[in-house]
Design a protein around this motif. Structure first.
Motif, short mmCIF file in Angstrom:
data_model
loop_
_atom_site.label_atom_id
_atom_site.label_comp_id
_atom_site.label_asym_id
_atom_site.label_seq_id
_atom_site.Cartn_x
_atom_site.Cartn_y
_atom_site.Cartn_z
N UNK A 121 0.98 -0.97 -0.09
CA UNK A 121 0.70 -0.16 0.19
C UNK A 121 1.05 1.43 -0.16
N UNK A 122 1.77 1.08 0.61
CA UNK A 122 2.94 2.11 0.51
C UNK A 122 3.29 2.63 -0.29
N UNK A 123 4.06 1.52 -0.83
CA UNK A 123 4.62 1.42 -2.16
C UNK A 123 4.04 2.30 -3.42
N UNK A 124 3.16 1.53 -3.33
CA UNK A 124 1.81 1.57 -4.60
C UNK A 124 1.09 3.51 -4.82
N UNK A 125 1.19 4.12 -3.14
CA UNK A 125 0.51 5.23 -2.93
C UNK A 125 2.00 6.22 -3.15
N UNK A 126 2.87 5.93 -2.74
CA UNK A 126 3.85 6.41 -3.65
C UNK A 126 4.65 6.93 -5.06
N UNK A 127 4.35 6.02 -5.24
CA UNK A 127 4.12 5.75 -6.56
C UNK A 127 3.03 6.00 -7.35
N UNK A 128 1.82 5.94 -6.93
CA UNK A 128 1.43 7.26 -7.32
C UNK A 128 0.72 8.56 -7.21
N UNK A 129 1.41 9.00 -6.18
CA UNK A 129 1.52 10.23 -5.94
C UNK A 129 2.69 10.59 -6.78
N UNK A 130 3.57 9.83 -6.61
CA UNK A 130 5.01 10.79 -8.11
C UNK A 130 4.06 10.66 -8.68
N UNK A 131 3.62 9.53 -9.63
CA UNK A 131 3.08 9.48 -10.64
C UNK A 131 2.08 10.69 -10.97
N UNK A 132 1.45 10.93 -9.84
CA UNK A 132 -0.13 12.11 -10.59
C UNK A 132 0.75 13.34 -10.64
N UNK A 133 2.18 13.29 -9.36
CA UNK A 133 2.14 14.46 -8.80
C UNK A 133 2.90 14.62 -10.65
N UNK A 134 3.61 14.02 -11.41
CA UNK A 134 4.42 14.45 -12.02
C UNK A 134 4.03 14.58 -13.49
N UNK A 135 2.64 13.65 -14.15
CA UNK A 135 1.31 13.94 -14.40
C UNK A 135 0.59 15.33 -14.17
N UNK A 136 0.19 16.58 -13.11
CA UNK A 136 -0.20 16.68 -13.28
C UNK A 136 0.32 18.33 -13.11
N UNK A 137 1.54 17.95 -12.71
CA UNK A 137 2.60 19.72 -12.60
C UNK A 137 2.74 20.17 -14.10
N UNK A 138 2.04 20.16 -14.99
CA UNK A 138 1.76 21.32 -16.12
C UNK A 138 0.29 21.97 -15.63
N UNK A 139 -0.19 21.08 -14.70
CA UNK A 139 -1.73 21.85 -14.43
C UNK A 139 -1.73 22.44 -14.12
N UNK A 140 -0.45 22.42 -12.79
CA UNK A 140 -0.29 23.15 -11.54
C UNK A 140 0.25 24.51 -11.75
N UNK A 141 1.05 24.33 -12.79
CA UNK A 141 1.23 25.63 -13.68
C UNK A 141 0.25 26.26 -14.42
N UNK A 142 -1.37 25.86 -14.91
CA UNK A 142 -1.92 26.50 -15.40
C UNK A 142 -2.39 27.20 -14.03
N UNK A 143 -2.89 26.57 -13.51
CA UNK A 143 -3.39 27.04 -11.89
C UNK A 143 -3.01 28.42 -11.97
N UNK A 144 -1.86 28.10 -11.18
CA UNK A 144 -0.22 29.21 -10.63
C UNK A 144 -0.81 30.51 -11.66
N UNK A 145 -0.93 30.32 -12.51
CA UNK A 145 -0.49 31.28 -13.67
C UNK A 145 -2.16 31.64 -14.25
#
Ligand SMILES: Nc1ncnc2c1ncn2[C@@H]1O[C@H](COP(=O)(O)OP(=O)(O)OP(=O)(O)O)[C@@H](O)[C@H]1O
Ligand SMILES: [Mg+2]
Length: 503
Positions: free
Chosen positions: A197-221
């Motif tokens: 669960x921890x491994x999957x959670x961290x992997x998922x968090x990292x992956x989602x963060x990586x994928x959503x980074x452009x959206x976060x930049x859009x939100x910040x903009x």
């Protein structure tokens, strides 16, 4: 040129799920699914393992009970009624053989009575107490086997009952090894599930963060654009960083759509600014051009009026009106020209301004122009100097004092005071006049705003004085405010001690 957003805002942990970010929600749902799934797999796996281990115990018990039954009823084969020994037998001797292990229990019930033994850890035979026999035998279910706890230091057992002739044999073995296997496997599964669960959670968090980074930049903009003042002038809009090649199609579409929208909006603002610029230029040019003909009209009407002896009274009156209106129009044109220049962002001529001296001069002029009012200045000891445009700052004070003179009755007391604050200076112009109607206050600093019910109309005012005050103070990066009640009207101007580059 549109700028590009560089940073996204750092996410904060919100205790309420409704406030969670998309990333936290997806990770929470994943973690929940993994926990439920591994819990279900563990429960089903452990239950079926236990039942197969118990089945194994049952078949061992069958073999043991058959051997015991054969010893007790030697004449009977499995399933056949046999010749009963009919009396007491040595249970310890019967039990001594394959199938019996430390902790095993044997109970024999026949015409001689009920007796039971157990083998302790040293394989020596111990008799079962009556209580233990009762605990094992009472409430025996319909099935041949059952789980029971004999008590007196003995834990959970699996028992099997076999009846032949008048003999009933009950054999039992401890369930402890089964329970131990189940619990150690359960612990292993729990550890694996938690780690998974921890491994999957961290992997998922990292992956989602990586994928959503452009959206976060859009939100910040978008947030940064929301903070940008858009109502006037040239607007410099940020664009979001283009996502990398590996970004998901949806994300790339969103970012490029967002940037296209920003380009459109920037273009629209550019067009608006250009048209505002045109209007400002036109007003400035028109005001400038009007000054000369107005001066001529004024000069000629004055000249002609001076020859009033040769003119009929109506013509003299008309010339007087022409002269006074041309004076009013000249002042209006001057005000418009000044506002247009400030709007154009014409540079302030910054230099040190001794405010005390400036105020004293302006008050003296006002006292000369309005001798029926009481004028006073409250100035601090020593020189208060700020960096500003002396001509424009004088205009601010002149306009405020002119209002206190023009819009209040004779006898009104007008006080102008200067206060020093840590980074700013504050000038307060207070009068004891009738005040400004409350409904009128929010629009007071807008152009062509005047209270028609007041003496403003009679005094031929235009409603540009306070708009000029506002524009000049803002060009100095200062603020202006008003508070008014009958008998106490206060205009407060706050200016930074050192004006930065003019806006
Ligand atoms: N000290 C004051 N007491 C009462 N009313 C005031 C005072 N100062 C301003 N006002 C009201 O605010 C209105 C707007 O003032 P502002 O200086 O902008 O224009 P104006 O004085 O009417 O015209 P202008 O200054 O352009 O000749 C005035 O018409 C007047 O009704
Ligand atoms: Mg005025």
């Amino acid at each position: 040129m549109p700028r590009t957003a560089r940073n996204g805002s750092a996410p904060r942990f919100e205790p309420r799920p409704s406030q969670w970010s998309l990333r936290t929600r997806i990770v929470a749902v994943l973690a929940f699914t993994v926990i439920v799934l591994s819990g279900t797999i563990a429960a089903i796996g452990l239950t079926s393992l236990r039942s197969s281990l118990v089945d194994q115990l049952d078949s061992e018990l069958h073999m043991l009970s058959s051997r015991v039954m054969f010893a007790v009823e030697p004449g009977s084969g499995p399933g056949e009624p046999g010749q009963s020994t009919g009396g007491s037998v040595d249970l310890g001797q019967i039990f001594d053989g394959p199938g019996a292990s430390a902790g095993s229990i044997l109970i024999l019930a026949n015409s001689a009575g009920v007796s039971g033994i157990t083998l302790d850890s040293a394989f020596s035979v111990q008799s079962l107490s009556v209580e233990q026999l009762t605990a094992i035998l009472s409430d025996w279910p319909d099935s041949a086997s059952r789980d029971a706890t004999p008590g007196d230091g003995l834990g959970g057992y699996r028992f099997l009952l076999e009846q032949r002739g008048d003999s009933t044999v009950v054999v039992g073995v401890p369930l402890a090894p089964v329970e131990q296997t189940i619990s150690s496997l359960g612990v292993t599964m729990a550890i694996v599930a938690i780690l998974g669960c921890l491994g999957l959670g961290s992997l998922a968090a990292w992956y989602i963060r990586h994928e959503l980074r452009p959206l976060e930049r859009v939100a910040a903009t978008a947030e940064s654009i929301a903070r940008t003042p858009l109502e006037r002038g040239a607007v410099d809009l940020e664009r979001a960083d283009a996502p990398g090649e590996g970004a998901a199609t949806e994300v790339r579409r969103l970012v490029s759509g967002f940037n296209a929208m920003i380009d459109q909006v920037a273009q629209a603002f550019g067009a608006r600014n250009a048209s505002e610029e045109k209007v400002r230029r036109f007003v400035a040019d028109a005001s400038h051009e009007l000054r000369t003909p107005l001066a001529s009209i004024r000069g000629y009407s004055e000249l002609t009026r001076r020859m009033s002896d040769d003119l009929p009274p109506d013509a003299v009156y008309a010339l007087g009106r022409i002269e006074s209106e041309s004076v009013r129009m000249t002042s209006l044109v001057e005000d418009l020209l000044l506002l247009a220049r400030i709007d154009e962002g014409q540079e302030l001529e910054l230099r040190p301004v001794a405010l005390g001296e400036l105020i004293a001069d302006v008050v003296n002029d006002a006292a000369a122009a309005g001798p029926e009012h009481e004028w006073s200045a409250d100035l601090p000891d020593g020189t208060v100097t700020i960096s500003g445009d002396p001509g424009r700052l004088q205009q601010v004070l002149v306009n405020l004092l002119a209002n206190a003179r023009v819009h209040t009755p004779a006898g009104t007391r007008v006080t102008i005071s200067l206060q020093e604050l840590p980074d700013t200076v504050r000038i307060i112009v207070a009068d004891t006049g009738p005040g400004i109607p409350e409904a009128f206050l929010p629009r007071l600093f807008e152009r062509f705003t005047r209270d028609d019910s007041s003496r403003a109309r009679a005094t031929g005012s235009t409603g540009l004085g306070l708009a000029i005050v506002h524009a000049i103070v803002h060009a100095h990066h200062g603020t202006v405010g008003v508070r008014s009640a009958p008998g106490d009207t206060r205009f407060s101007v706050e200016l930074p001690r050192s004006s930065p580059t003019p806006s």
